[in-house]
Design a protein around this motif. Structure first.
Motif, PDB file in Angstrom:
ATOM      1  N   ASP A 113       0.823  -1.210   0.000  1.00 54.84           N
ATOM      2  CA  ASP A 113       0.000   0.000   0.000  1.00 54.84           C
ATOM      3  C   ASP A 113       0.855   1.258   0.000  1.00 54.84           C
ATOM      4  N   THR A 114       2.098   1.124   0.494  1.00 58.58           N
ATOM      5  CA  THR A 114       2.957   2.305   0.555  1.00 58.58           C
ATOM      6  C   THR A 114       3.733   2.532  -0.734  1.00 58.58           C
ATOM      7  N   LEU A 115       3.715   1.544  -1.666  1.00 57.81           N
ATOM      8  CA  LEU A 115       4.444   1.704  -2.922  1.00 57.81           C
ATOM      9  C   LEU A 115       3.726   2.681  -3.837  1.00 57.81           C
ATOM     10  N   THR A 116       4.517   3.373  -4.597  1.00 53.60           N
ATOM     11  CA  THR A 116       3.941   4.232  -5.628  1.00 53.60           C
ATOM     12  C   THR A 116       3.432   3.355  -6.766  1.00 53.60           C
ATOM     13  N   PRO A 117       2.581   3.884  -7.632  1.00 53.56           N
ATOM     14  CA  PRO A 117       2.112   3.079  -8.781  1.00 53.56           C
ATOM     15  C   PRO A 117       3.263   2.535  -9.609  1.00 53.56           C
ATOM     16  N   LEU A 118       4.322   3.332  -9.784  1.00 57.04           N
ATOM     17  CA  LEU A 118       5.473   2.851 -10.551  1.00 57.04           C
ATOM     18  C   LEU A 118       6.189   1.725  -9.811  1.00 57.04           C
ATOM     19  N   GLY A 119       6.357   1.883  -8.483  1.00 57.04           N
ATOM     20  CA  GLY A 119       6.996   0.824  -7.698  1.00 57.04           C
ATOM     21  C   GLY A 119       6.169  -0.451  -7.694  1.00 57.04           C
ATOM     22  N   GLN A 120       4.851  -0.315  -7.600  1.00 57.53           N
ATOM     23  CA  GLN A 120       3.978  -1.486  -7.647  1.00 57.53           C
ATOM     24  C   GLN A 120       4.072  -2.185  -8.989  1.00 57.53           C
ATOM     25  N   ALA A 121       4.136  -1.402 -10.067  1.00 60.47           N
ATOM     26  CA  ALA A 121       4.252  -1.982 -11.410  1.00 60.47           C
ATOM     27  C   ALA A 121       5.580  -2.714 -11.575  1.00 60.47           C
ATOM     28  N   LYS A 122       6.664  -2.142 -11.043  1.00 64.73           N
ATOM     29  CA  LYS A 122       7.975  -2.808 -11.117  1.00 64.73           C
ATOM     30  C   LYS A 122       7.970  -4.114 -10.337  1.00 64.73           C
ATOM     31  N   LYS A 123       7.345  -4.098  -9.169  1.00 61.52           N
ATOM     32  CA  LYS A 123       7.286  -5.317  -8.373  1.00 61.52           C
ATOM     33  C   LYS A 123       6.509  -6.407  -9.091  1.00 61.52           C
ATOM     34  N   GLU A 124       5.362  -6.058  -9.671  1.00 65.15           N
ATOM     35  CA  GLU A 124       4.575  -7.039 -10.405  1.00 65.15           C
ATOM     36  C   GLU A 124       5.333  -7.556 -11.621  1.00 65.15           C
ATOM     37  N   ALA A 125       6.061  -6.647 -12.292  1.00 59.52           N
ATOM     38  CA  ALA A 125       6.851  -7.065 -13.455  1.00 59.52           C
ATOM     39  C   ALA A 125       7.935  -8.056 -13.041  1.00 59.52           C
ATOM     40  N   ALA A 126       8.585  -7.818 -11.894  1.00 59.17           N
ATOM     41  CA  ALA A 126       9.620  -8.742 -11.412  1.00 59.17           C
ATOM     42  C   ALA A 126       9.019 -10.103 -11.069  1.00 59.17           C
ATOM     43  N   GLU A 127       7.838 -10.101 -10.466  1.00 55.53           N
ATOM     44  CA  GLU A 127       7.179 -11.370 -10.136  1.00 55.53           C
ATOM     45  C   GLU A 127       6.794 -12.119 -11.405  1.00 55.53           C
ATOM     46  N   TYR A 128       6.255 -11.399 -12.400  1.00 44.58           N
ATOM     47  CA  TYR A 128       5.901 -12.049 -13.665  1.00 44.58           C
ATOM     48  C   TYR A 128       7.135 -12.603 -14.365  1.00 44.58           C
ATOM     49  N   LEU A 129       8.246 -11.861 -14.305  1.00 47.19           N
ATOM     50  CA  LEU A 129       9.486 -12.326 -14.945  1.00 47.19           C
ATOM     51  C   LEU A 129      10.001 -13.587 -14.266  1.00 47.19           C
ATOM     52  N   GLU A 130       9.950 -13.611 -12.948  1.00 52.27           N
ATOM     53  CA  GLU A 130      10.405 -14.795 -12.225  1.00 52.27           C
ATOM     54  C   GLU A 130       9.540 -16.008 -12.556  1.00 52.27           C
ATOM     55  N   ALA A 131       8.229 -15.801 -12.608  1.00 54.98           N
ATOM     56  CA  ALA A 131       7.326 -16.903 -12.965  1.00 54.98           C
ATOM     57  C   ALA A 131       7.580 -17.374 -14.394  1.00 54.98           C
ATOM     58  N   LEU A 132       7.817 -16.419 -15.294  1.00 55.46           N
ATOM     59  CA  LEU A 132       8.091 -16.774 -16.680  1.00 55.46           C
ATOM     60  C   LEU A 132       9.384 -17.572 -16.811  1.00 55.46           C
ATOM     61  N   GLN A 133      10.406 -17.187 -16.062  1.00 50.10           N
ATOM     62  CA  GLN A 133      11.674 -17.917 -16.098  1.00 50.10           C
ATOM     63  C   GLN A 133      11.503 -19.343 -15.590  1.00 50.10           C
ATOM     64  N   ARG A 134      10.707 -19.501 -14.526  1.00 47.28           N
ATOM     65  CA  ARG A 134      10.443 -20.859 -14.031  1.00 47.28           C
ATOM     66  C   ARG A 134       9.705 -21.690 -15.072  1.00 47.28           C
ATOM     67  N   GLU A 135       8.708 -21.099 -15.697  1.00 43.13           N
ATOM     68  CA  GLU A 135       7.956 -21.813 -16.721  1.00 43.13           C
ATOM     69  C   GLU A 135       8.847 -22.173 -17.902  1.00 43.13           C
ATOM     70  N   ARG A 136       9.740 -21.260 -18.279  1.00 46.05           N
ATOM     71  CA  ARG A 136      10.646 -21.524 -19.403  1.00 46.05           C
ATOM     72  C   ARG A 136      11.597 -22.670 -19.082  1.00 46.05           C
ATOM     73  N   ALA A 137      12.129 -22.682 -17.841  1.00 48.97           N
ATOM     74  CA  ALA A 137      13.030 -23.767 -17.442  1.00 48.97           C
ATOM     75  C   ALA A 137      12.301 -25.107 -17.448  1.00 48.97           C
ATOM     76  N   GLU A 138      11.064 -25.108 -16.943  1.00 50.44           N
ATOM     77  CA  GLU A 138      10.283 -26.345 -16.952  1.00 50.44           C
ATOM     78  C   GLU A 138       9.974 -26.795 -18.376  1.00 50.44           C
ATOM     79  N   PHE A 139       9.695 -25.838 -19.266  1.00 54.05           N
ATOM     80  CA  PHE A 139       9.412 -26.188 -20.662  1.00 54.05           C
ATOM     81  C   PHE A 139      10.648 -26.774 -21.345  1.00 54.05           C
ATOM     82  N   ILE A 140      11.827 -26.176 -21.067  1.00 55.63           N
ATOM     83  CA  ILE A 140      13.060 -26.687 -21.675  1.00 55.63           C
ATOM     84  C   ILE A 140      13.329 -28.117 -21.201  1.00 55.63           C
TER      85      ILE A 140
END
Length: 228
Positions: free
Chosen positions: A82-109
């Motif tokens: 709740d204390t994050l700015t909209p930009l900080g919240q967007a960066k955090k969500e982007a990092a979480e999506y990237l981490e999930a994507l990397q896990r999915e990519r490793a599992e796919f490989i």
């Protein structure tokens, strides 16, 4: 003894007004001292009484402040988003999506690699099944090549079969004169030979076939062995 004179006696007595004036200031001074002592004692009692609730109140306030600080620290983690700015919240969500994507990519490989290995294994099994079914015909072709003349058309067909198996990684082995190797040769007969210095292949009865390092069928051979 002289006679008592009442008038002289009364005249010699001190004046009552003087006595009352002297006593009044003394009494007043005493009364003022007593009042001052009483007031000081009352003030001291008041200050001591006020100091004790103030100290207790201060301790209570300190405990409340510490409890409030702990509660705020616990709530800080839950309310970090709740204390994050909209930009900080967007960066955090982007990092979480990237981490999930990397896990999915490793599992796919990993899945793709397993699938490729499974496909290669199934492919080899299919080739082995076809080769095993055609082995009698291939042996007949080899006998015809060795013992009779082949016309051009039959020779062309035989060559196409050999190339087809080579395309799928099938290797034909077993030649006269090569060293005997029990891992790839099946000796159906050992023949003593005076000229042989070591065991060698004298006759190839049926050729051997392998795929890579896997022997599908060992070559059936007659082995020339040293006589001693």
């Amino acid at each position: 003894m002289s006679d008592f004179n009442k008038d002289e006696y009364l005249n010699d007595l001190p004046d009552m007004d003087d006595l009352s004036g002297q006593a009044a200031p003394a009494a007043a001074s005493a009364a003022d001292g007593a009042s001052a002592d009483s007031a000081a004692a009352a003030a001291g009692a008041t200050q001591e009484g006020a100091a004790q609730p103030a100290a207790a109140q201060s301790q209570e306030n300190g405990d409340s402040a510490a409890a409030d600080g702990a509660d705020k620290a616990d709530a800080a983690d839950g309310k970090a988003d709740d204390t994050l700015t909209p930009l900080g919240q967007a960066k955090k969500e982007a990092a979480e999506y990237l981490e999930a994507l990397q896990r999915e990519r490793a599992e796919f490989i990993n899945f793709r690699n397993r699938a490729q290995k499974e496909q290669e294994r199934f492919r080899q099994h299919g080739i082995i099944d076809v080769l095993t079914a055609l082995l009698p015909a291939l042996d007949d072709i080899d006998r015809i090549r060795e013992h009779s003349e082949m016309d051009d058309s039959f020779k062309a067909v035989a060559n196409k079969i050999d190339k087809a198996f080579e395309k799928f990684g099938v290797e034909k082995f077993g030649e006269k004169g090569e060293d005997f190797d029990p891992t790839k040769h099946d000796a159906i007969l050992h023949k003593p030979d005076l000229n042989a210095e070591k065991e060698t292949v004298d006759t190839v009865v049926e050729a051997g076939y392998r795929i890579g390092d896997r022997v599908i069928r060992a070559a059936r051979v007659v082995v020339a062995s040293p006589q001693n």
